[in-house]
Structures are given as C-alpha cells and as structure tokens.
Motif scaffolding. Sequence first.
Motif, short mmCIF file in Angstrom:
data_model
loop_
_atom_site.label_atom_id
_atom_site.label_comp_id
_atom_site.label_asym_id
_atom_site.label_seq_id
_atom_site.Cartn_x
_atom_site.Cartn_y
_atom_site.Cartn_z
N GLY A 1 -3.16 4.88 -15.93
CA GLY A 1 -3.43 4.86 -14.50
C GLY A 1 -2.64 3.74 -13.82
O GLY A 1 -2.41 2.68 -14.39
N VAL A 2 -2.22 3.99 -12.61
CA VAL A 2 -1.48 3.01 -11.82
C VAL A 2 -2.44 2.29 -10.90
O VAL A 2 -3.28 2.92 -10.25
CB VAL A 2 -0.37 3.70 -10.99
N SER A 3 -2.34 0.96 -10.83
CA SER A 3 -3.25 0.25 -9.94
C SER A 3 -2.58 -0.19 -8.65
O SER A 3 -3.24 -0.32 -7.63
CB SER A 3 -3.84 -0.98 -10.65
N GLU A 4 -1.28 -0.41 -8.69
CA GLU A 4 -0.61 -0.72 -7.43
C GLU A 4 0.88 -0.46 -7.51
O GLU A 4 1.47 -0.34 -8.60
CB GLU A 4 -0.87 -2.15 -6.99
N ILE A 5 1.46 -0.38 -6.30
CA ILE A 5 2.90 -0.18 -6.19
C ILE A 5 3.53 -1.50 -5.82
O ILE A 5 3.07 -2.18 -4.91
CB ILE A 5 3.21 0.89 -5.13
N LYS A 6 4.58 -1.85 -6.55
CA LYS A 6 5.25 -3.13 -6.24
C LYS A 6 6.19 -2.91 -5.05
O LYS A 6 6.98 -1.97 -5.04
CB LYS A 6 6.07 -3.61 -7.45
N LEU B 1 -3.88 3.76 0.76
CA LEU B 1 -4.83 2.67 0.90
C LEU B 1 -5.20 2.03 -0.43
O LEU B 1 -5.54 0.85 -0.47
CB LEU B 1 -6.09 3.18 1.62
N SER B 2 -5.15 2.78 -1.52
CA SER B 2 -5.53 2.20 -2.80
C SER B 2 -4.35 1.58 -3.53
O SER B 2 -4.52 0.64 -4.29
CB SER B 2 -6.16 3.26 -3.72
N LEU B 3 -3.17 2.13 -3.32
CA LEU B 3 -2.04 1.69 -4.13
C LEU B 3 -1.14 0.68 -3.42
O LEU B 3 -0.32 0.03 -4.07
CB LEU B 3 -1.18 2.90 -4.55
N LEU B 4 -1.23 0.58 -2.10
CA LEU B 4 -0.35 -0.33 -1.38
C LEU B 4 -1.13 -1.53 -0.88
O LEU B 4 -2.32 -1.42 -0.56
CB LEU B 4 0.29 0.37 -0.19
N ASP B 5 -0.43 -2.64 -0.77
CA ASP B 5 -1.00 -3.83 -0.15
C ASP B 5 -0.97 -3.62 1.36
O ASP B 5 0.09 -3.39 1.94
CB ASP B 5 -0.15 -5.05 -0.55
N TRP B 6 -2.16 -3.68 2.00
CA TRP B 6 -2.22 -3.38 3.43
C TRP B 6 -1.39 -4.31 4.27
O TRP B 6 -1.05 -4.01 5.42
CB TRP B 6 -3.67 -3.41 3.91
N LYS B 7 -1.05 -5.47 3.71
CA LYS B 7 -0.22 -6.41 4.47
C LYS B 7 1.13 -5.77 4.81
O LYS B 7 1.77 -6.13 5.78
CB LYS B 7 0.04 -7.69 3.65
N GLU B 8 1.56 -4.81 3.97
CA GLU B 8 2.86 -4.18 4.19
C GLU B 8 2.80 -3.10 5.27
O GLU B 8 3.84 -2.53 5.63
CB GLU B 8 3.33 -3.53 2.88
N LEU B 9 1.62 -2.80 5.77
CA LEU B 9 1.47 -1.66 6.67
C LEU B 9 0.92 -2.12 8.01
O LEU B 9 0.17 -3.09 8.07
CB LEU B 9 0.50 -0.64 6.05
N SER B 10 1.26 -1.38 9.07
CA SER B 10 0.73 -1.73 10.38
C SER B 10 -0.74 -1.32 10.44
O SER B 10 -1.17 -0.39 9.76
CB SER B 10 1.51 -1.01 11.48
N LYS B 11 -1.49 -2.03 11.26
CA LYS B 11 -2.93 -1.78 11.38
C LYS B 11 -3.19 -0.36 11.85
O LYS B 11 -4.09 0.33 11.35
CB LYS B 11 -3.52 -2.81 12.37
N SER B 12 -2.39 0.08 12.82
CA SER B 12 -2.64 1.42 13.35
C SER B 12 -2.34 2.48 12.30
O SER B 12 -3.01 3.51 12.24
CB SER B 12 -1.83 1.66 14.62
N PHE B 13 -1.33 2.22 11.44
CA PHE B 13 -1.02 3.18 10.39
C PHE B 13 -2.18 3.30 9.41
O PHE B 13 -2.60 4.40 9.04
CB PHE B 13 0.26 2.75 9.66
N VAL B 14 -2.71 2.15 9.02
CA VAL B 14 -3.85 2.16 8.10
C VAL B 14 -5.02 2.92 8.72
O VAL B 14 -5.70 3.73 8.06
CB VAL B 14 -4.27 0.71 7.75
N GLU B 15 -5.23 2.69 10.01
CA GLU B 15 -6.32 3.35 10.71
C GLU B 15 -6.12 4.86 10.71
O GLU B 15 -7.05 5.63 10.44
CB GLU B 15 -6.34 2.86 12.16
#
Lengths: 530, 535
Positions: free
Chosen positions: B265-270, B303-317
């Motif tokens: 299983g993969v836990s995150e993407i670098k 949302l599970s594999l990426l660090d949210w810091k790399e994404l815009s808030k509206s995209f996450v929403e």
Amino acid sequence: MSGRSNSFDVAIVGGGHNGLVAAGLLAKAGRRVVLCEALPTLGSACGTSTLVPGVRVPKCAHVVSGFPPSLIRQLKLKKYGLHVLQKNVGRVALDPDGRHIPLCASAGATREAIFSWSSRDADAWSGFSKTMDALVRALRPVYAESAPKLIPDNLRGRLEWLRHYVGERKRGASSFQKVLRLLPSNAADFLDDSFETDLLKGALSLDASIGSFHGPYSPGSLFYWAWQRAGETASASGTLQVAGGPGGLTAALTKAAEAYGAELKTSAPVQSITAKDGQIRGLVLQNGDEVSCPIVISTVDPKATYLQLLGPRNLDAGLVGDVNRIRMRGSSAKVNLALERIPTFPKADESTLAGRLLLAPSLLDVERASNSQKYGILPDHPVMEVTLPSIMDETLTPEGRHVLSVVIPFMPFDLDRGWDAGGDILVDKVVKTLGEYSPDLPDLVMAGEVLVPPDIESHCGVARADWHQGELTLDQSMMMRPTPQLAEEAGSIKGLFLGGAGAHPGGGLTGRPALHAVAAAVRFSKETRL
Amino acid sequence: MERFDVVVIGAGHNSLTAAAYLARAGLSVLTLEKNDYIGGAAVSREIEPSFIYSSCSYALSLLRPEIIRDLDLTQHGLRVMPYQGSVTLTGDGRYIASSSHPDVMHRELARHSARDADAYMRYGRDMRQQADLVSPLLMQAPPNPASLRPKELRKVMSFLSDAQSLGRDGLADAIRFWTLSASDLLDRYFESDIVKAHLAASAVIGTGLGPMSPGSAYVMLHHRIGGLDGPNGAWGYVRGGMGAVSMAIASALRSHGGEIRTSSGVSEIKVSKKRATGVVLESGVEIDAGVVVSGLELKRSVLSLLDWKELSKSFVEQVSKFKTRGSSAKLNIALDGLPEFTDIPSDCPSLDGDVRLCGTVVDMERAYDDWKEKVMPRDPYLEIVIPSRLDPTLAPPGKHVASVFVQYVPDKLIDGSWTDAKRSELQDVVLSKIEKAAPGFKSKIRHVETRTPEDLENEIGLTQGNIFHGELTLDQLLFNRPLPELAQYRTPIGGYYLCGSSMHPGGGVMGAPGANAARTILADARLRAARRISA
C-alpha cells in the motif's frame, strides 16, 4: 351577436394576466382585439376573491413576482389604478421558537440571523449568495429574451448563441465551469455543501422547489430555482405586493385594456380555434358565436390549445405525440383564512410578517413532501409558503382583521383517497402546522377556504393546478418549451402564438410570455401585411 | 533507491489498463496494490473452498473493445459468455423474461401489452442511437468548453457540429435522454408497469437517484453503451469470475515488462517543486518515479495521498465535495442447488441472466426514498445472477454461486455505522425476500457473505461504497467529471495523474478511464521530451 362586427385583428384565448397584458399592448398599438375568458371573472390565478363579506383574499397567487416595471409603465397601469405597496418582497425562514432568518433583507441582517444558529453558516452566506447570483446571472438574459433556437439555422441565430456564450465566458474560465457544473445539479447537494443549519436549508430548498413536481434532491432543481430567481430579478423591483391583492393588478390590466379599446368577454369559453390551409381563421365560442381573425394568441395551456381547441385533425402526428407528452404535474393547493386579529409569531414583528414566510424545518421535510406527491398521497407534514397581505394592504379587511394565505406545493392532482375527503384533511394539517409556529392562530380563524388542485383548475382556470402549464425541467424549458417544435413555430399553423405560462419563459406573474407572443404576432402581421 | 518511469497506485482494472498501455509504450512501470490480491472491484475470490465469487462486480459489458484488442486480452485469457436475457419478477405473480432475439422479445412483451411490444422496437432503436452518440466520447478526454485554446475549441466545435447534425428533434431527444428520469423517459414509449419496471432496473444500479429522479435515464443509457457482441449493449459473464478481467489485463501488463507488487500500500506521494517525484509505501520504503498515476477514487487520490500544503484551499474543498454516496450492497452465496422461482418456469433460458426482484417503478422509488432517510432497507431492489449456470469453473458440478446485488442501501445508517448486527439484519431482509420468491432458497445456502457499502470501502477503497467511484449525474459527468479542473486526467501536481473511475467516462468496468489517462500521460511525455530536445 347582432350588428356588431365579429372581425378582429387578434383574438386572445384566456383572460389571465398574460392574456390581459397581450390585449392591452395590442390594443394600445391600434389593433382590434377581442379577448375570450371562459370564467365569469378575469385574472385566472391573479385574482382576489371575497372569503366572507368584507374580507378579501388573494385567491391563488399571493404575490406578483417579476412583473416588469417597464410593462407597468408601458401600459400606464398606475393610471388605471395599480398601486404597488411593496417592492422586493422578502422571504423569511420562519422558526417556531422565533429564531427567524430573513433571507432577502440586507446581507448583514441575514448573516446576523444565521449567526445565532451557526457562525460557520453566517460566514458561508456571502459565498453562497455569490454563487447563486452567478447562476441567476447566467440565465437571466435567456429568461428575459426569446429563447434562442436549439439548432440555429442562420447567422443571426448562431450569433445569439455566441453572445450568450461570450457573456458568460468573459467572467472567467473558473466561473464558467462552475455554472456548467451547477446548472444540472440539485438544490439539496448545493445547500448541504454550503450550510449546516436545517432551518436555513429547509427554507431555501422550499423556495427552490415550490411549484415544481420534483423535490430539492432531484437533478435539475437548482436550474429551476435559478430560473425562477432569474425571472424575479429580471426586473429591479423583484416581487411586488399590490394593493387589492393580485386582483388589483388584474383590475388595472382590465381597465387599461378596455381603455385602449380591447373587447374583453367573460363567461365566453372558446370551443375551437379554426384554421384552414395552415392559416388561422378565427375562433368559435361555445355559445356558437364566431370570431374572425388572422391571429390568435392562446394563453391557455399548450395541451388544451392544440389537442382541444385546434384539434389533432389539424396537426401532424409527431406534434400531437409531443404535446400529449408534455408533463404537467407540479400542482399546488391553497388555503385562505380570515383571522380575528393578527396572530402572534414569537419574536416576529410586522415587517418580518409582511414577507413570504417559508415554513420548512429542514431539507428532508421538503423532500418528504415532494415524495408523497409521487404516490398520490398527502404528506405527513406539509411544507408551505405563507403571507399575511393584510399587514401592508388595508383594503383587504376591516380594521384589525387579517387574512392569511397559504400555498402548499407538491399536491397530487389525483389524490388516492379523493379530494372530497382530502381537502378537509389538508386544512387540518395546515392549521395544525400553523399552530406550531403561532400557538394562538388556530383560535383566531373566523373563516377559511381550501382550494384543492381540481378547484384551482375549475375555479381559477389553471389546468392541473400547475401554474407553469408544464414542468420547468431542462427538457421542457427555453428552446424546448413547450416542445422543441412549438418553441420555434406554432406547429405550422400561421398566425397562432402561445402567450401563456406554457411557453417560454414559464409561469409566475411576469407577463413575459405575453410580451414574447405580442412581439411575434406584430412581426407576423408586418410580414404578412395584415 | 528504486526508480521507475511510472508508478501506478492500486491494481484495479483501470490502473492495470493504464499500466499496460504505458508498459506497451516502452516505459518501465511498477503497479502497487495494498491488498494481497489484485483487481479491486473486478475480482474473483475463493472464500468458500471450490466456490469462486465475483465478490464485487459481477457481469461485464462495458469493457471497451479497443482495449480488448490493443492489449490482446483474449490471448491473455479473457473469455466472455454473453447471456441472452434477464428476468424481472414483480412479486405479484408476473414476470418478464427478456431476450436479445427481437421476435422472442416481442412475443414476451406482448403478453403484457401489445402496444408496448411494438414500442420496444422504437425504444431499442432510439437507445442504440443515443448509445452511438455517446460511444465516441468514451475513449477520449472530454472536450473542455471553458478552454480558449485552439485545440480545445476545435474539439468543442466538432462536438457541437455533431450535435447539430442530429437535427432539432434528434438533439431534443438526446437532451431528453440526458435529463429525464427513467420513469418519464419510459412513459414516452410504454404503458405497462411491468415493462417499465423491467427497463428501469438498469437505471437504479449503483445510483444515488430513484427511477423517478431526473437524470436516471442517463444511467440506463450508461448501462447500454457496451459492445460485447456487436452493438447490442449485451451483458455477459467472464469465465473464472470478474477477476479474470483483471488477471488478463495484468498478464498483458507483465508481457510488456510491467511489474505488479501486492501487499504494498502507498501512504503518500512525494512532491518536490510542485512535481511528483515518487511514492512512499506504508512500510516506509520509498520508490522514485518520473510519473505517478493513481487509480484510486478521487478523494483518496488527492486528500489521502497528497500533502494539503501543496494544494489550494479551494481545490481541497472542491475535491471533498465530490459526491460518492454509496447505495449498494452485495451478497455472495455458495449454493447446493439452483433456486426455484415460483413465478417463472425453471427452464426459462433467461434465468441464465440477471433475475430482478423489483416490484414496479413505484416500489423502486420507495426504496430510494428509504435510502435518503438512511434507514434499514425494507424492500430493496435485488438483482441475482448465477454465473455458474454458464461457467462450470466457478463451482463443483451441480452446485452454484449466486451474486446478489442489493440496491438502495445507505452507506451509513441514521443511527450509526453498519455493525455486525445491522449487517445481519440486512442479510435477513435480502434472504427473506429471495425466499419468498424462491421457497427453499435458504435451505440451499452453504455459505453467504454480506458486504455493505462500508465493507466495500474498507476492503477495496470504494469511498462510501459508491461502485462508480463517484455518482453518475450530469454535474459529475463529461467535462465536469470529477471536477471541471480535473477532467483531463492531470492534477495540479505535475507528473501526477488520475486514471480511475472517478475520471471520465465513469464507472462500470470500462477500462476507458485507464486507457485515456495513459494516452494523456504519453502525450505529455512526448511534449516534454520534445521540449527538452528543442531546449
């Protein structure tokens, strides 16, 4: 008919507000106009009736939503007695415990009221409003004009589409994409994504779906909501309250039309619209009288127009099939009450009560109400829109007395137990529900009436009690309304125009279908030199 | 540290398809699967010894013929056995046994309504016409109507020009198929409630809509765009169970040099400088990659594999609002004998296909209403297939496996999760309903497992148990799927792509999302290579 000429330029079938608008505009433009209304009174759903001596109520519609001020000016309705009491009549999410949420007041007032329920929702209000505005803005140009053709066959038609596209696209890719994504979506998900407060979502979802067959969870319900709002906001005055109830608008339209020279006949049901060689010849009334004219504007629903008045004999099978399949299931019922005095709603002052009160505790309550309609039964807990027009309008009742008007959506036209029994059960449910919001109300009821869907059809002339004369779904709107063929041409019968709610842009007291029909009729008469 | 050209996350059929196309193009491809078996929801499991369950998906139709051809899946073991019809039992003694043979179908429908038997020809023709309109859209990225780039504008214009060539009435018809409820669409053709029930059944599979909800007609269409045996929209069983689909694709992948690792299983993407550089496994092992592709459902992928810091808030929403409400449960049953349905002769050949216990459209709609309330289903729609009737490899002689698809099961109940007790209750509801239609059924059961939407999520990552990795409503289809900004298989992170059913054209064991994603990846790779050469 003795002696009088029965030859006219235009005959109008149906004396609801659309018919009267058409009559007034055409008469003012110098045409010889006759209007035939089957019922003894004009106005159809736009009427005020006497509940008990001295007490008048809005019979069907209780506010005038989206009637353009330009039309009021054009017909000089104020001169003929129209008196506007309120513009931009607001909506209120009513709460049994008094934590009402005004929905159309200043954004500040709305946010403050929501804040008492949820600070998160108060913050979300402006984003939600912006998105709603964007949707409404995208639809408003199409609402206010004639619908572009589904498949444009000339440059002008293509440019019309291009204009709508550019108008929307220049707001930015992201906004454009958002509109394209939300329009086919449903009101419930949009509300659940925006807010957590049940009362807020309940009221908004009722507002979203009142008059529709489908509930707020149905795809297309967001389009319906935005479409209605587009109609309301297409004029700067929004929803109006008129002195004398909606009947005051009808009275002014009547006076104006007559002053301009239109002949208005009541108790004059039309038997048939006659055509020969694909060209309108006139009308035959049920009493045998004949009217001869090259143009007929029909404001009765498209099914009646084509299948009864014109008759399938005159039409090709494809058109008959399509008209037969027009869906008209968005029926409503009405309860009107005369009250001894103003009822007490906790923490609601008169300015709150002067608006449209939405009684819908939650999204699921509205959906449940729409569910039961699918099965031809009454809902356990009806949701409803309530007004107390006597607060602003002194002409309706003696001093101190009041009237309360209730529109109940999602009423099956055919009720499983039959409406004879059903009507009483409905009134009881309505009064009981009202009592949950205003404990003293049930004891203040002096008199009341219920108009179940068949009553609204027979007494107000609203077919199937559907004030849109055909559901406003994506496939029955705009360039497909009432059918794709009829949106473009009146079924190859030259001189026939649809001017009622069944045509674009749909129902509501807007007069816009009549405006489009009049413009088309005038163009036609110029082209054929009649 | 290991490095591959491409790391693919998940070994469901779309991931495997994407991986196979990329390996075929010469890239080094590693596919990582968290479970100890591959296939995701296209999987065969032997839980009861000697009995092979297709534990999630259970029949095939929509796998694209282009993919079968390109990856030579027949050479790699894919065998499909179309079944000739289905049975609908309304529970009041009536049945419809459909057939792909037009004359047989006509006769059968005429038992209920002569008018409907005739109308069926027209309906079939109109459905085919609509399916033909949709088919070309499946194996390509959807046109983007918001883009002003010449290439996209040309695509949109071409799409509009195709729409225009339908003519006004043809285009109006297409609009109806895409916006009407199944019930309203069927009302335009048919009068009989059992005929409508029979046809509306495919509108409710896996959907968060009722047959009376606008948009449900599209779901009927979605289930007809398959082309197993020519342009018929036929359905069939896969020899060896649905897992054989994944096995065939995996075999093709390996034949092109691709590698698959299970229990990985993969836990995150670098991510570095807004580009994906590899993955980190749950074990902590890191693997570098030029391109990372995820076949998982959207929210997991982002949302599970990426660090949210790399994404815009509206995209996450926006991503978190993607609708994946599950509405289906599954029972897999090992049987000592065939069920005997009282309302239909046992020798009816249509019993080889799916048997629906569904009542009328009103009954299905009421089940949908219950689903909205998140209560225990009282009278769910059931679809039963017994593939061992046609495929002897699934069970010992004389014995059978049955797959029961249960529609309108909430992913969570109003009073909480699906506990063991609640799962048992659901199982009882389902088995009792089958028992009523086929007395003696329960006595033939030697093993049964019930999988609620929550089980489907926990085991194979179907978020909220939605079998399509996201609801198939117009606001989540075509250029809206899964979101307007993600409709081209790329994400805001460079080198990170999505290839699962959350992407166009959606779910249903099509393989198309995987193939389309691979095509996009290869096109982007060529572009980058070209830029590097010219730089």
